[in-house]
Enzyme design. Structure first.
Site, PDB file in Angstrom:
ATOM      1  N   GLU A   1       0.922  -1.215  -0.036  1.00 34.27           N
ATOM      2  CA  GLU A   1      -0.002  -0.150  -0.137  1.00 34.27           C
ATOM      3  C   GLU A   1       0.960   1.181   0.098  1.00 34.27           C
ATOM      4  O   GLU A   1       1.601   1.577   0.997  1.00 34.27           O
ATOM      5  CB  GLU A   1      -0.822  -0.053   1.249  1.00 34.27           C
ATOM      6  CG  GLU A   1      -1.841  -1.268   1.439  1.00 34.27           C
ATOM      7  CD  GLU A   1      -2.774  -1.092  -0.103  1.00 34.27           C
ATOM      8  OE1 GLU A   1      -3.147   0.095  -0.433  1.00 34.27           O
ATOM      9  OE2 GLU A   1      -3.411  -2.012  -0.178  1.00 34.27           O
TER      10      GLU A   1
ATOM     11  N   CYS B   1      -1.688   9.262   2.443  1.00 36.18           N
ATOM     12  CA  CYS B   1      -1.308   8.644   1.153  1.00 36.18           C
ATOM     13  C   CYS B   1      -2.478   8.979   0.277  1.00 36.18           C
ATOM     14  O   CYS B   1      -2.502   8.940  -1.038  1.00 36.18           O
ATOM     15  CB  CYS B   1      -1.039   7.127   1.138  1.00 36.18           C
ATOM     16  SG  CYS B   1      -2.582   6.355   2.144  1.00 36.18           S
TER      17      CYS B   1
END
Length: 458
Positions: A221, A255
């Site tokens: 991720e 993110c």
């Protein structure tokens, strides 16, 4: 359940713990749905018991506000535990299929989801609690064992997270190791079955190289240059408010934060008026920046990285709007907006991960797709538009982990949708059933019909 809540294993224990987990994985693999749910239920209870410590730790590490009582990232973990508890029986059930006739009459076949084995889990520092325990939930639900490393840049949260894990799990089931890069490198030497990593693309490459040595599967991720696209056909005040909230939550260290704004030339100035008004109202309530409303940059290295981006952009001709000068103690970077940013500025090629918004403009639809493609495959794309043709053009002409139209990160919030990156923004999917399947091996099983009595097998 472990009672040694204060013992911290070091890297010399790693091989011994790994060997114990490699033996124990066959027990967890065959554990029942009820047994796995009991583990998750104990984890939920331990988290709620430690809420005060968790809030204090997140404040110490990232200057998170002490309210609400259940922080958002903790609430997400609890919701994932509840979701797994409600649906695990359904997720683990074999999926029956119909064999083709040419493989013989009376045959059966199905897909059985089985545990991957020993999983190695690395947590990031930006959401040091949520992004440790959210992946751990499907690891446990799928019947795996786990070696967990919290992030050393969030030491207070790392400490309380380790305490919770040791209270709930025996080390042969879930073990936690605290330490820095040297420890992480030692753990990467272990021939685990699966690695789950959340962090930067640069470190993701290191993790993937480590996994390749043992042919371990990986979930990465990562992040990338997530664009927010505004064409002016929706309410600009709403778009500006949502993008400003997204850009300044956790000081932009998310993110999924919009990395830059791509806006129609004619809508730019009105949008900026709303955006800067939100910043003034919410981050400067008394005319002075409220650090607790913004959050702090995790460490001096990252602060210097961000100020370096600002200095580089301005030196190349960009125009700085608002104050981007850090505080004397080196913890807070005030919000900044950059206009007229040249294409060769570092801030347009590197993921920002901070409260700086570069603003780029377009005049026709083709420029949007061209610019987004040039930045690779981001974790997310945000499109604010009532023009379905434009939305479809972005979907068809680009690739990203996910997309939210007229909102921020809503594709992340719904656990029915798979969450993850693609290409340089990551690989693999989790949340809900997608996490269970990501942390499972889909095993094909074919049962041929037995030959009739007295017959001859072919």
């Amino acid at each position: 359940m472990s009672t040694e809540t204060d013992k911290t294993p070091d890297s010399t224990d790693a091989e011994k713990v790994f060997d114990a987990q490699r033996r124990h994985r066959w027990i967890t693999k065959t554990s029942t749905v009820e047994e796995r749910i009991r583990h998750l239920t104990r984890l939920r209870a331990a988290i709620t018991d430690h809420l005060d410590e968790i809030r204090a730790a997140l404040h110490a590490d990232l200057l998170r506000p002490p309210r609400p009582r259940v922080p958002v990232e903790v609430a997400a973990v609890l919701a994932d535990i509840d979701d797994a508890g409600a649906h695990l029986a359904e997720w683990t059930a074999p999926t029956p299929l119909t064999p083709p006739p040419y493989l013989g009459a009376g045959a059966e076949e199905f897909v059985q989801y089985e545990a991957r084995g020993v999983c190695l889990l690395f947590a990031p520092w930006n959401f040091p609690f949520g992004l440790l325990f959210q992946p751990l939930v499907p690891i446990i639900a799928a019947g795996n064992t786990a070696i967990v490393k919290p992030n050393e840049l969030a030491p207070a949260t790392s400490t309380v997270s380790a305490r919770i894990i040791r209270e709930v799990f025996a080390p042969e089931h879930v073990a936690v190791f605290t330490g820095g890069v040297e420890l992480a490198n030692a753990l990467l030497e272990l021939p685990v079955d699966h690695i789950f990593f959340t962090g930067s693309p640069a470190v993701g490459r290191v993790v993937m190289a480590g996994a390749a040595r043992h042919l371990a599967s990986v979930t990465l991720e990562l992040g990338g240059k997530c664009p927010a696209i505004v064409d002016g056909t929706t309410d600009l005040a709403t778009a500006a408010t949502q993008i400003a909230q997204a850009k300044h939550t956790n000081a932009g260290q998310i993110c999924l934060s919009p990395d830059y704004l791509l806006i129609h030339q004619e809508a730019r100035d009105e949008f900026l008026g709303h955006y800067l008004a939100w910043v003034e109202k919410n981050l400067y309530p008394d005319g002075k920046l409220a650090p607790g409303a913004l959050g702090k940059i995790i460490d001096r290295r990252n602060l210097d990285r961000l100020t370096g981006y600002l200095d580089d952009a301005v030196a190349r001709g960009a125009r700085l709007v608002d104050n981007g000068v850090p505080d004397p103690d080196g913890h807070i970077l005030p919000p900044a907006v950059l206009l007229d940013v040249p294409a060769d500025a570092r801030i347009l090629t590197e993921e920002i991960f901070g409260p700086i918004l570069p603003v780029l403009t377009f005049t026709d639809q083709a420029q949007i797709v061209e610019h987004v493609r040039a930045g690779g495959k981001p974790l997310a794309i945000y499109v604010y538009s009532d023009d379905r043709d434009l939305v479809d053009a972005v979907l068809a002409g680009t690739s990203s982990g996910g997309v939210t139209v007229n909102g921020w990160a809503l594709h992340f919030a719904d656990s029915q949708l798979p969450f993850g990156g693609v290409g340089s923004s990551g690989m693999g999917r989790y949340h809900g059933v997608h996490g269970f399947r990501e942390l499972s091996h889909a095993r094909s099983v074919f049962l041929a019909a037995a030959p009739p009595a007295g017959g001859t097998a072919v």
